[in-house]
Design an enzyme around this catalytic site. Structure first.
Site, PDB file in Angstrom:
ATOM      1  N   LYS A 181      46.811  37.061  38.901  1.00 28.30           N
ATOM      2  CA  LYS A 181      47.376  38.186  39.642  1.00 28.30           C
ATOM      3  C   LYS A 181      47.521  37.848  41.131  1.00 28.30           C
ATOM      4  O   LYS A 181      48.505  38.228  41.767  1.00 28.30           O
ATOM      5  CB  LYS A 181      46.509  39.433  39.450  1.00 28.30           C
ATOM      6  CG  LYS A 181      46.611  40.034  38.053  1.00 28.30           C
ATOM      7  CD  LYS A 181      45.765  41.291  37.945  1.00 28.30           C
ATOM      8  CE  LYS A 181      45.896  41.914  36.556  1.00 28.30           C
ATOM      9  NZ  LYS A 181      47.240  42.491  36.325  1.00 28.30           N
TER      10      LYS A 181
ATOM     11  N   SER B  56      44.554  47.434  34.237  1.00 20.38           N
ATOM     12  CA  SER B  56      43.902  48.559  33.558  1.00 20.38           C
ATOM     13  C   SER B  56      42.445  48.705  33.968  1.00 20.38           C
ATOM     14  O   SER B  56      41.825  49.732  33.669  1.00 20.38           O
ATOM     15  CB  SER B  56      43.988  48.378  32.039  1.00 20.38           C
ATOM     16  OG  SER B  56      43.387  47.160  31.646  1.00 20.38           O
TER      17      SER B  56
ATOM     18  N   GLU C 135      45.028  40.155  32.653  1.00 22.88           N
ATOM     19  CA  GLU C 135      43.906  40.686  33.421  1.00 22.88           C
ATOM     20  C   GLU C 135      43.003  39.558  33.904  1.00 22.88           C
ATOM     21  O   GLU C 135      41.811  39.494  33.561  1.00 22.88           O
ATOM     22  CB  GLU C 135      43.108  41.679  32.566  1.00 22.88           C
ATOM     23  CG  GLU C 135      43.821  42.985  32.301  1.00 22.88           C
ATOM     24  CD  GLU C 135      43.925  43.854  33.547  1.00 22.88           C
ATOM     25  OE1 GLU C 135      43.033  44.687  33.777  1.00 22.88           O
ATOM     26  OE2 GLU C 135      44.915  43.712  34.298  1.00 22.88           O
TER      27      GLU C 135
ATOM     28  N   HIS D 252      49.027  52.137  36.745  1.00 28.05           N
ATOM     29  CA  HIS D 252      48.555  51.759  35.416  1.00 28.05           C
ATOM     30  C   HIS D 252      49.266  52.570  34.345  1.00 28.05           C
ATOM     31  O   HIS D 252      49.042  53.765  34.193  1.00 28.05           O
ATOM     32  CB  HIS D 252      47.034  51.966  35.314  1.00 28.05           C
ATOM     33  CG  HIS D 252      46.468  51.646  33.976  1.00 28.05           C
ATOM     34  ND1 HIS D 252      45.338  52.245  33.479  1.00 28.05           N
ATOM     35  CD2 HIS D 252      46.891  50.770  33.020  1.00 28.05           C
ATOM     36  CE1 HIS D 252      45.079  51.762  32.281  1.00 28.05           C
ATOM     37  NE2 HIS D 252      46.007  50.878  31.975  1.00 28.05           N
TER      38      HIS D 252
END
Length: 362
Positions: free
Chosen positions: A143, A165, A138, A186
């Site tokens: 990403k 998430s 995360e 998700h």
């Protein structure tokens, strides 16, 4: 909204780091004796009446089931006649072996399923995929890098989905050269057991991309819900509040066992500390850290939950990440059931009145 005639992905892959929580946590939990395509055909969805065209397309393809071999990085999809592309198939192998031991799969079926798994760390292997699901840390910069490198080898109409998430899809899609094909999918841990999948639509996500994502989630026998694109979406906001309250109670001196038991007495399947262990404490820390950095980058004040110090202690100082590394708020001995970490009391002393009772006679 009219989805295209060719609205079901033919080949699906995923990208993930070696420590990604969900990519290696899929199991062949369905029965291979069923017809793969018939079992995978999606039920009518309330999210969009236009998905009837998706159902019609699937019906036409039933007769060609032996020609359909979508590739996807989860072993549960291999159960539905898929090939797998992922970086670490060991977890999937263990899950499949359990199925064999319990008599749910024959050894030949298990080997055929595992043979469809292709371990890889090369972006070039994503070439030809219709859907890629990213499941890395995360962290926005990681990403973004994965998005750009994956899209460089994908066809123009391929879908790129993020398993984030909490991070808003509209923001993550800024790294994409085709935000209309960018969407959030998700999954929940452990993925082999949890049926829910959140579908998050960004500001530029196209109706076609949403229709194909709905089709895909139902094909793998999960339950899709379409949610708004805000930080934490729906489930992470709800679960995050539950977990944070457990952290606050721990800091206030309420015994860990009391926190967990009261939550279960209230109807929750597990307590907030056990839930944090399951979803990974270090993931909670990464989410908190990225949220704080995003606020600073936007010139806004970070509004914390008041439990940041608990995450800092557990992750940065004690390296207790949860079930994933065998130690969190609970211990996970190899030869027994999980139990609350005995030394938790040293770091979060319980109020003696609550621990031992109140009054002189206690």
């Amino acid at each position: 909204m009219q989805p295209p005639a060719k609205c079901r992905p033919r080949r699906i892959t995923s990208t993930a780091s070696a420590s990604s929580s969900w990519l290696t946590r899929e199991s062949a939990s369905t029965n291979t004796s069923q017809s793969p395509v018939a079992a995978a055909a999606p039920a009518p969805s309330a999210a969009s009446g236009a998905l009837s065209a998706v159902d019609a397309d699937l019906q036409k393809r039933k007769a060609k089931a032996d020609q359909i071999r979508p590739q996807y990085a989860l072993s549960i999809i291999a159960q539905a006649e898929a090939q797998i592309v992922l970086d670490d198939p060991d977890y999937s192998r263990k899950l499949v072996e359990k199925q064999v031991q319990r008599g749910r799969l024959h050894a030949e079926q298990a080997e055929a399923l595992l043979a469809r798994i292709k371990p890889t760390t090369r972006y070039a292997d994503l070439d030809g995929a219709d859907l890629v699901i990213e499941a890395v840390f995360e962290q926005r910069d990681i990403k973004a890098d994965v998005t750009r490198q994956a899209e460089a080898v994908l066809s123009p109409d391929a879908i790129f989905a993020s398993n984030t998430s909490t991070l808003p899809i509209t923001g993550l899609a800024e790294a994409s050269s085709r935000p209309g094909n960018f969407i959030g999918l998700h999954f929940f841990s452990p993925v082999e057991k949890m049926p829910l999948v959140e579908i998050i639509v960004g500001k530029k996500t196209s109706p076609e991309t949403l229709a194909r994502a709905m089709d895909y989630v139902q094909k793998i026998r999960k339950t899709p819900i379409v949610v708004n694109d805000s930080r934490g979406f729906f489930t992470s906001r709800v679960c995050g509040a539950f977990i944070s309250e457990g952290h606050r109670m721990l800091k206030e001196g309420i015994p860990a066992a009391m926190i967990e038991n009261c939550a279960r007495f209230a109807g929750m399947p597990v307590g907030p500390l056990a839930l944090n262990d399951e979803v990974a404490i270090d993931l909670s820390w990464k989410i908190m850290d990225q949220t704080r950095r995003d606020a600073e980058a936007a010139g806004q004040k970070y509004e914390g939950s008041g439990t940041e110090d608990v995450l800092e202690l557990m992750v940065k100082k004690l390296e207790r990440f949860g079930r994933k590394n065998g130690k969190g708020f609970y211990d996970y001995p190899a030869d027994g059931k999980k139990r609350l970490w005995p030394d938790l009391q040293k770091h979060f002393p319980a109020d003696p009145k609550l621990l031992y009772g109140e009054g002189e006679d206690k």
